[in-house]
Design a protein around this motif. Structure first.
Motif, mmCIF file in Angstrom:
data_model
loop_
_atom_site.group_PDB
_atom_site.id
_atom_site.type_symbol
_atom_site.label_atom_id
_atom_site.label_comp_id
_atom_site.label_asym_id
_atom_site.label_seq_id
_atom_site.Cartn_x
_atom_site.Cartn_y
_atom_site.Cartn_z
ATOM 1 N N ALA A 257 1.460 -11.058 -7.447
ATOM 2 C CA ALA A 257 1.335 -10.579 -6.118
ATOM 3 C C ALA A 257 0.759 -9.250 -6.061
ATOM 4 N N SER A 258 0.193 -8.747 -4.758
ATOM 5 C CA SER A 258 -0.086 -7.308 -4.386
ATOM 6 C C SER A 258 0.574 -6.854 -3.302
ATOM 7 N N ILE A 259 0.413 -5.565 -3.219
ATOM 8 C CA ILE A 259 1.095 -4.776 -1.925
ATOM 9 C C ILE A 259 0.047 -4.222 -1.055
ATOM 10 N N ASN A 260 0.414 -4.322 0.141
ATOM 11 C CA ASN A 260 -0.736 -3.950 1.243
ATOM 12 C C ASN A 260 0.329 -2.855 2.080
ATOM 13 N N PRO A 261 -0.438 -1.998 2.976
ATOM 14 C CA PRO A 261 0.419 -1.008 3.395
ATOM 15 C C PRO A 261 1.288 -1.650 4.288
ATOM 16 N N THR A 262 0.800 -2.615 4.825
ATOM 17 C CA THR A 262 1.694 -3.544 6.311
ATOM 18 C C THR A 262 2.975 -3.941 5.450
ATOM 19 N N ASP A 263 3.130 -4.214 4.112
ATOM 20 C CA ASP A 263 4.450 -4.546 3.615
ATOM 21 C C ASP A 263 5.406 -3.187 3.649
ATOM 22 N N ALA A 264 4.985 -1.998 3.288
ATOM 23 C CA ALA A 264 5.707 -0.915 3.451
ATOM 24 C C ALA A 264 6.141 -0.369 4.907
ATOM 25 N N LYS A 265 4.965 -0.658 6.005
ATOM 26 C CA LYS A 265 5.328 -0.314 7.236
ATOM 27 C C LYS A 265 6.320 -1.375 7.890
ATOM 28 N N ARG A 266 6.107 -2.674 7.422
ATOM 29 C CA ARG A 266 7.124 -3.451 8.163
ATOM 30 C C ARG A 266 8.559 -3.088 7.486
ATOM 31 N N ARG A 267 8.718 -2.851 6.123
ATOM 32 C CA ARG A 267 9.797 -2.497 5.703
ATOM 33 C C ARG A 267 10.548 -1.056 6.556
#
Ligand code: NAP
Length: 321
Positions: free
Chosen positions: A37-47
């Motif tokens: 899996a990869s990470i995107n800025p949206t994953d961190a912003k949603r968290r």
């Protein structure tokens, strides 16, 4: 099975590697054994903001192998190598940072044999965004010039490579000497420094298509460098004031405001499968090459969440599951 979840919004420390039940696919779903899996800025912003449904498993992009399929699925079978994205949206409570995930087929594409799980996961959300911006919104044509802001970012490095394949002239901006070399390897014809106070003067030709992820900073600049009939595609940025409305009108510019997440969350848009298949085909043919800056394990997810918003690097961060 193991899943990286959070039960409340907050700092990366809210992420926990937990034991949860393995999900069962419904009629129109696949059960996928996630390999990367990869990470995107949206994953961190949603968290940080807090999604609609909690607890939430983090991660949008995944690549893996179909373990089993629901009764109504005909296009996939167990053993298929697949890739998908869109799990960050409120449509899903599950995410990709877990060992197995159930997903509807509209967010999934076949992963060509020659593309590794890690490269598939790295290409998914960022590649679909670049494709949608340049192909679907801007309609970039062969004799045109394209300007990509931030040409070594997750989206930017794929947009530069896609633009280099589609058009005559690709101009991009970067932050360091190392990034200058990388952007040149990605196929950019002109690489500029985004912190150059003379940046606008360095763009020596009118630009047909501009891809912008910091529209609050650059809309006036974009209008200034645009050719008559230019298209500005913005996929991120805050609200902001800008100068140049009169000039923009006189150049007959169009501004495209896009969000790749719509493809996962709205039934009246294209399925993610379509642009994702195109992107993966280009990866298989060596036309675009997703860069993996660093590989992590699931128990390092909090560090990935910190790095994606705070660090400067070329390409993508990937987790092996
Ligand atoms: N709407 C959508 O569908 C969609 C889809 C994907 C992403 N996004 C959003 O788009 C943004 C970028 O995503 P990403 O995955 O590419 O993020 P990323 O991997 O963090 O890349 C961001 C890039 O911006 C560069 N940058 C920093 N300051 C800049 C400046 N002043 N001018 C130009 N470039 C600058 C960074 O360079 P340095 O390394 O030098 O700092 C980095 O290369 C994020 O806000 C993300 O949430 C939206």
């Amino acid at each position: 099975m193991r899943a990286v979840r959070y039960h409340e919004a907050g700092a990366p420390s809210v992420l926990e590697l937990e034991a949860v039940d393995r999900p069962t696919p419904k009629g129109d779903e696949l059960l996928v054994a996630v390999r990367a899996a990869s990470i995107n800025p949206t994953d961190a912003k949603r968290r940080q903001w807090g999604p609609k449904h909690l607890p939430k498993t983090t991660g949008s992009d995944f690549a893996g192998v179909v373990e089993s399929v629901g009764d109504h699925v005909t296009a996939f079978e167990s053993g298929d190598r697949v890739c998908g994205t869109g799990l960050h949206t409120d449509r899903f409570q599950q995410g990709s940072f877990q060992e197995y995930v159930t997903v509807p087929t509209d967010i999934v594409a076949m992963l060509p044999d020659s593309v590794s799980f890690k490269r598939g996961a790295a290409a998914a959300l960022a590649g679909v965004t670049a494709w949608r911006a340049l192909v679907d919104h801007a309609g970039l044509e062969p004799a045109e010039t394209c300007f990509v802001h931030g040409g070594t970012g997750g989206v930017g490095h794929l947009a530069v490579q896609l633009s280099a394949a589609l058009s005559t002239d690709t101009i991009t901006t970067v932050g360091t000497e190392e990034a200058e070399r990388a952007a040149t390897e990605f196929g950019a014809d002109t690489v500029l420094r985004y912190d150059d106070p003379e940046l606008q003067e360095s763009v020596d030709q009118p630009v047909d298509v501009i891809v912008d992820h910091r529209i609050d900073e650059y809309l006036g600049f974009d209008i200034g460098i645009s050719a008559f009939g230019g298209r500005i595609v913005q996929y991120a940025g805050e609200d902001g004031d800008f100068e140049g409305a009169r000039e923009g009108r006189s150049k007959n510019l169009s501004l495209h405001m896009m969000n790749m997440s719509n493809l996962a969350s709205r039934s009246d848009t294209t399925n993610i499968s379509e642009p994702l298949s195109s992107v993966l085909e280009l990866v298989a043919r060596g036309v675009i090459n997703p860069q993996i800056h660093q590989n992590y394990s699931l128990d390092e997810a909090a560090e990935m969440h910190r790095a994606i918003l705070e660090d400067s690097f070329i390409g993508k961060l990937v987790v092996t599951v």
